[in-house]
Design a protein around this motif. Sequence first.
Motif, PDB file in Angstrom:
ATOM      1  N   PRO A  42      10.647 -46.800  29.073  1.00 54.48           N
ATOM      2  CA  PRO A  42      10.475 -45.603  29.907  1.00 54.48           C
ATOM      3  C   PRO A  42       9.040 -45.387  30.372  1.00 54.48           C
ATOM      4  CG  PRO A  42      10.756 -44.992  27.595  1.00 54.48           C
ATOM      5  CD  PRO A  42      11.021 -46.465  27.695  1.00 54.48           C
ATOM      6  N   LEU A  43       8.095 -46.099  29.758  1.00 56.50           N
ATOM      7  CA  LEU A  43       6.703 -45.945  30.190  1.00 56.50           C
ATOM      8  C   LEU A  43       6.415 -46.652  31.507  1.00 56.50           C
ATOM      9  CD1 LEU A  43       4.650 -46.190  26.874  1.00 56.50           C
ATOM     10  CD2 LEU A  43       5.003 -44.193  28.317  1.00 56.50           C
ATOM     11  N   LEU A  44       7.292 -47.535  31.940  1.00 58.90           N
ATOM     12  CA  LEU A  44       7.078 -48.245  33.201  1.00 58.90           C
ATOM     13  C   LEU A  44       6.843 -47.273  34.357  1.00 58.90           C
ATOM     14  CD1 LEU A  44       9.636 -51.202  33.224  1.00 58.90           C
ATOM     15  CD2 LEU A  44       7.140 -51.392  33.249  1.00 58.90           C
ATOM     16  N   ASP A  45       7.627 -46.212  34.408  1.00 57.55           N
ATOM     17  CA  ASP A  45       7.503 -45.259  35.508  1.00 57.55           C
ATOM     18  C   ASP A  45       7.212 -43.851  34.996  1.00 57.55           C
ATOM     19  OD1 ASP A  45       9.946 -44.784  34.349  1.00 57.55           O
ATOM     20  OD2 ASP A  45      11.104 -44.859  36.204  1.00 57.55           O
ATOM     21  N   HIS A  46       6.467 -43.764  33.905  1.00 54.58           N
ATOM     22  CA  HIS A  46       6.185 -42.482  33.251  1.00 54.58           C
ATOM     23  C   HIS A  46       5.302 -41.590  34.121  1.00 54.58           C
ATOM     24  CE1 HIS A  46       5.320 -39.759  29.850  1.00 54.58           C
ATOM     25  NE2 HIS A  46       4.101 -39.693  30.377  1.00 54.58           N
ATOM     26  N   ARG A  47       5.691 -40.308  34.179  1.00 51.18           N
ATOM     27  CA  ARG A  47       4.843 -39.268  34.745  1.00 51.18           C
ATOM     28  C   ARG A  47       4.819 -38.119  33.749  1.00 51.18           C
ATOM     29  NH1 ARG A  47       6.698 -39.110  41.168  1.00 51.18           N
ATOM     30  NH2 ARG A  47       5.627 -41.051  41.772  1.00 51.18           N
ATOM     31  N   LEU A 220       0.083 -54.549  24.228  1.00 49.85           N
ATOM     32  CA  LEU A 220      -1.163 -53.993  23.699  1.00 49.85           C
ATOM     33  C   LEU A 220      -1.573 -52.772  24.505  1.00 49.85           C
ATOM     34  CD1 LEU A 220      -3.621 -53.943  21.871  1.00 49.85           C
ATOM     35  CD2 LEU A 220      -4.658 -55.731  23.300  1.00 49.85           C
ATOM     36  N   VAL A 221      -1.444 -52.857  25.827  1.00 52.89           N
ATOM     37  CA  VAL A 221      -1.777 -51.712  26.675  1.00 52.89           C
ATOM     38  C   VAL A 221      -0.875 -50.525  26.348  1.00 52.89           C
ATOM     39  CG1 VAL A 221      -1.704 -50.841  29.056  1.00 52.89           C
ATOM     40  CG2 VAL A 221      -2.790 -53.035  28.563  1.00 52.89           C
ATOM     41  N   VAL A 222       0.415 -50.775  26.159  1.00 51.03           N
ATOM     42  CA  VAL A 222       1.343 -49.689  25.844  1.00 51.03           C
ATOM     43  C   VAL A 222       0.994 -49.038  24.508  1.00 51.03           C
ATOM     44  CG1 VAL A 222       3.730 -49.215  25.151  1.00 51.03           C
ATOM     45  CG2 VAL A 222       3.264 -50.421  27.268  1.00 51.03           C
ATOM     46  N   HIS A 223       0.593 -49.839  23.533  1.00 54.77           N
ATOM     47  CA  HIS A 223       0.162 -49.268  22.247  1.00 54.77           C
ATOM     48  C   HIS A 223      -1.002 -48.312  22.456  1.00 54.77           C
ATOM     49  CE1 HIS A 223      -0.824 -49.226  17.909  1.00 54.77           C
ATOM     50  NE2 HIS A 223      -2.073 -49.197  18.339  1.00 54.77           N
ATOM     51  N   LEU A 224      -1.992 -48.728  23.231  1.00 54.40           N
ATOM     52  CA  LEU A 224      -3.145 -47.876  23.511  1.00 54.40           C
ATOM     53  C   LEU A 224      -2.723 -46.651  24.315  1.00 54.40           C
ATOM     54  CD1 LEU A 224      -5.638 -50.718  24.448  1.00 54.40           C
ATOM     55  CD2 LEU A 224      -5.921 -49.172  22.512  1.00 54.40           C
ATOM     56  N   MET A 225      -1.843 -46.855  25.286  1.00 55.04           N
ATOM     57  CA  MET A 225      -1.404 -45.746  26.129  1.00 55.04           C
ATOM     58  C   MET A 225      -0.670 -44.687  25.309  1.00 55.04           C
ATOM     59  SD  MET A 225      -1.381 -44.307  29.065  1.00 55.04           S
ATOM     60  CE  MET A 225      -1.887 -45.592  30.222  1.00 55.04           C
ATOM     61  N   GLN A 226       0.168 -45.110  24.389  1.00 51.12           N
ATOM     62  CA  GLN A 226       0.884 -44.150  23.549  1.00 51.12           C
ATOM     63  C   GLN A 226      -0.085 -43.311  22.713  1.00 51.12           C
ATOM     64  OE1 GLN A 226       3.487 -47.028  21.680  1.00 51.12           O
ATOM     65  NE2 GLN A 226       5.259 -46.367  22.904  1.00 51.12           N
ATOM     66  N   LYS A 227      -1.149 -43.941  22.227  1.00 46.76           N
ATOM     67  CA  LYS A 227      -2.181 -43.199  21.500  1.00 46.76           C
ATOM     68  C   LYS A 227      -2.825 -42.147  22.409  1.00 46.76           C
ATOM     69  CE  LYS A 227      -2.789 -45.806  17.580  1.00 46.76           C
ATOM     70  NZ  LYS A 227      -2.946 -45.327  16.199  1.00 46.76           N
ATOM     71  N   CYS A 228      -3.084 -42.535  23.654  1.00 45.31           N
ATOM     72  CA  CYS A 228      -3.713 -41.621  24.613  1.00 45.31           C
ATOM     73  C   CYS A 228      -2.779 -40.454  24.965  1.00 45.31           C
ATOM     74  CB  CYS A 228      -4.101 -42.373  25.881  1.00 45.31           C
ATOM     75  SG  CYS A 228      -5.416 -43.593  25.666  1.00 45.31           S
ATOM     76  N   ALA A 230      -0.487 -39.210  23.189  1.00 48.72           N
ATOM     77  CA  ALA A 230      -0.396 -38.306  22.032  1.00 48.72           C
ATOM     78  C   ALA A 230      -1.590 -37.370  21.947  1.00 48.72           C
ATOM     79  CB  ALA A 230      -0.274 -39.126  20.744  1.00 48.72           C
ATOM     80  N   LYS A 231      -2.713 -37.751  22.568  1.00 49.19           N
ATOM     81  CA  LYS A 231      -3.921 -36.919  22.568  1.00 49.19           C
ATOM     82  C   LYS A 231      -4.058 -36.085  23.834  1.00 49.19           C
ATOM     83  CE  LYS A 231      -6.765 -39.823  19.489  1.00 49.19           C
ATOM     84  NZ  LYS A 231      -7.202 -38.760  18.557  1.00 49.19           N
ATOM     85  N   GLY A 232      -3.008 -36.078  24.662  1.00 48.96           N
ATOM     86  CA  GLY A 232      -3.018 -35.189  25.821  1.00 48.96           C
ATOM     87  C   GLY A 232      -3.276 -35.832  27.162  1.00 48.96           C
ATOM     88  N   LEU A 233      -3.375 -37.153  27.218  1.00 48.65           N
ATOM     89  CA  LEU A 233      -3.575 -37.826  28.500  1.00 48.65           C
ATOM     90  C   LEU A 233      -2.410 -37.542  29.443  1.00 48.65           C
ATOM     91  CD1 LEU A 233      -5.159 -40.148  30.134  1.00 48.65           C
ATOM     92  CD2 LEU A 233      -3.338 -41.613  29.303  1.00 48.65           C
ATOM     93  N   ASN A 234      -2.709 -37.399  30.715  1.00 49.03           N
ATOM     94  CA  ASN A 234      -1.691 -37.255  31.755  1.00 49.03           C
ATOM     95  C   ASN A 234      -1.628 -38.560  32.537  1.00 49.03           C
ATOM     96  OD1 ASN A 234      -0.268 -36.650  34.205  1.00 49.03           O
ATOM     97  ND2 ASN A 234      -0.713 -34.470  33.901  1.00 49.03           N
ATOM     98  N   LEU A 235      -0.517 -39.293  32.411  1.00 52.97           N
ATOM     99  CA  LEU A 235      -0.307 -40.557  33.122  1.00 52.97           C
ATOM    100  C   LEU A 235       0.618 -40.329  34.294  1.00 52.97           C
ATOM    101  CD1 LEU A 235      -0.336 -43.685  33.469  1.00 52.97           C
ATOM    102  CD2 LEU A 235       1.548 -43.761  31.805  1.00 52.97           C
ATOM    103  N   GLN A 236       0.215 -40.809  35.456  1.00 56.03           N
ATOM    104  CA  GLN A 236       1.023 -40.696  36.663  1.00 56.03           C
ATOM    105  C   GLN A 236       1.184 -42.077  37.300  1.00 56.03           C
ATOM    106  OE1 GLN A 236       2.424 -37.837  37.956  1.00 56.03           O
ATOM    107  NE2 GLN A 236       1.663 -36.614  36.233  1.00 56.03           N
ATOM    108  N   THR A 237       2.361 -42.685  37.105  1.00 53.51           N
ATOM    109  CA  THR A 237       2.641 -43.979  37.738  1.00 53.51           C
ATOM    110  C   THR A 237       3.161 -43.759  39.155  1.00 53.51           C
ATOM    111  OG1 THR A 237       4.912 -44.045  36.901  1.00 53.51           O
ATOM    112  CG2 THR A 237       3.196 -45.013  35.501  1.00 53.51           C
ATOM    113  N   TRP A 238       3.261 -44.840  39.898  1.00 53.34           N
ATOM    114  CA  TRP A 238       3.739 -44.807  41.286  1.00 53.34           C
ATOM    115  C   TRP A 238       3.016 -43.717  42.084  1.00 53.34           C
ATOM    116  CZ3 TRP A 238       6.175 -48.823  43.172  1.00 53.34           C
ATOM    117  CH2 TRP A 238       6.855 -49.668  42.287  1.00 53.34           C
ATOM    118  N   THR A 239       1.692 -43.718  41.913  1.00 51.92           N
ATOM    119  CA  THR A 239       0.848 -42.742  42.610  1.00 51.92           C
ATOM    120  C   THR A 239      -0.395 -43.444  43.144  1.00 51.92           C
ATOM    121  OG1 THR A 239       1.625 -41.048  41.042  1.00 51.92           O
ATOM    122  CG2 THR A 239      -0.247 -40.467  42.422  1.00 51.92           C
ATOM    123  N   PRO A 240      -0.258 -44.248  44.194  1.00 47.50           N
ATOM    124  CA  PRO A 240      -1.425 -44.951  44.726  1.00 47.50           C
ATOM    125  C   PRO A 240      -2.445 -43.996  45.333  1.00 47.50           C
ATOM    126  CG  PRO A 240       0.476 -45.260  46.164  1.00 47.50           C
ATOM    127  CD  PRO A 240       0.981 -44.595  44.922  1.00 47.50           C
TER     128      PRO A 240
END
Length: 481
Positions: A42-47, A220-228, A230-240
């Motif tokens: 589900p992280l492939l297109d996570h917003r 490895l990137v997904v492991h780091l992203m999940q940590k981020c 959990a700390k409040g990062l806002n990830l927006q995919t498909w947003t060029p």
Amino acid sequence: MTMGSSPSTLKTAAGGVEGGKSFPIPEGMSLSYWLQGVRASPLLDHRTTEELPEFAEVVIIGAGMTGTLTAYELLARPNPPKSIVILEARELCSGATGRNAGRCKPDQYRGFAKYSKLFGEEQAKKLLEHEFETWSRVVEYIEKESVDCDLWVGDTFDVAMSPEIASKAAAVYDAYKAYGGKVDHVKYVSDPAEAEKLSRLKGAQALWAWKASTFYPWKLVVHLMQKCLAKGLNLQTWTPVTSVTASPETLGFWDINTARGSISTPTVVYATNAYTSAILPAFAKYIQPTAHMCNKVVPPRAFAGSKALQNSYGVLAPGGLYSINPRSNADGIVLFGGSNPNQSQLKEYLDADPNRLFDDSLSNFKPVTDAVEDLTSTAFEGWKDGLPAPGVGTEYAWSGIIGLSADSLPFIGKVPELPGQWICAGFHGHGMAHIFTCAPGLVTLMQGGTWADTGLPECLELLPERLARVGDGPDFAKPVV
């Protein structure tokens, strides 16, 4: 040849310019071996939020290894930003990190001559030491965190396949050693018979071996992203991102513009590698996007089971270099990358239409695959026995976009004349041996540290003088792999 989506299917909805010209984003993209294996994530297109926030303390453009590790470092250190947004043009980690051959191989001698010519012997030595430090940090982090990413640690081989190549490589190795370069961990085999036996490559003339790694970079990137996250990062995919402009409302702020809206921020990080000039046009002459091919190969019986390849390779062949990742501790699929002798034909095809340079929908470019098949069938004894057979051999190839640097090294630091803007990009096909130290170094600078505080070689720093040395006629040499 099968080329996936043709250049005519490209669109310019992503906006941006490259050297004053349209810089389109492909409608489609090839799926690398890594991306094929995670289609249900589900992280492939996570917003994180349905709408883009109007403001963030830091906006990072790019969700590959560089962007994700930069966010991780910002959030893991004291006094982290209250809000960080990562914008990704397409799927999570679908750029260079998600498209390479999965090797983290620190150069331990081969680049000494080239780097000495460009930056001097002292900097060349520091660069090779820096690559070993980067590899060490990657392995240390994966092992400490028990990251499930197929980590392999073992001997990587540089194998010279002609007397001339062996002689030139030996001269560079000797020069590095004479300068004081650390090579006691490098095994040098000058006897062709022994080199053939160790490498299993018929015709091998010499061999150098030292510790390196392979792994599943997307995981490895997904492991780091999940940590981020959990700390409040806002990830927006498909947003060029279409452009970065000075905010008309707040002095010293930047508007990060996308088709979904704009985000205002005082701090921008370009973790965009090959796509940097799409939104930072001045960098078109410093970082050039160039499509590259990797092959997925299913080994035959003679190289499976107990006979599977057990080492990663850099095969130094006339006209080019093959990188080989045999995934010996995982599924045994053999991945071929590098600049093999027929990559030059791919470059000719790309140069015929500039849009192709950044089209990663390309797949199965026949000349590149032919070179892979030629190496395996002629140099690996017994490989071609029983071929062709269903499900065996060169099964598939995909493209990735390398960010070629005008002086062969990534650009790390402040963007000149644009306060609050930072960059970590242009890895020249060698990002896995740089990023795990360069991204933390960038964060040190962002937090007010000096270049000396980063511990990075001085030649990596983005300075106006470095850009001036490149000048108006950059020479985008072939990538370091």
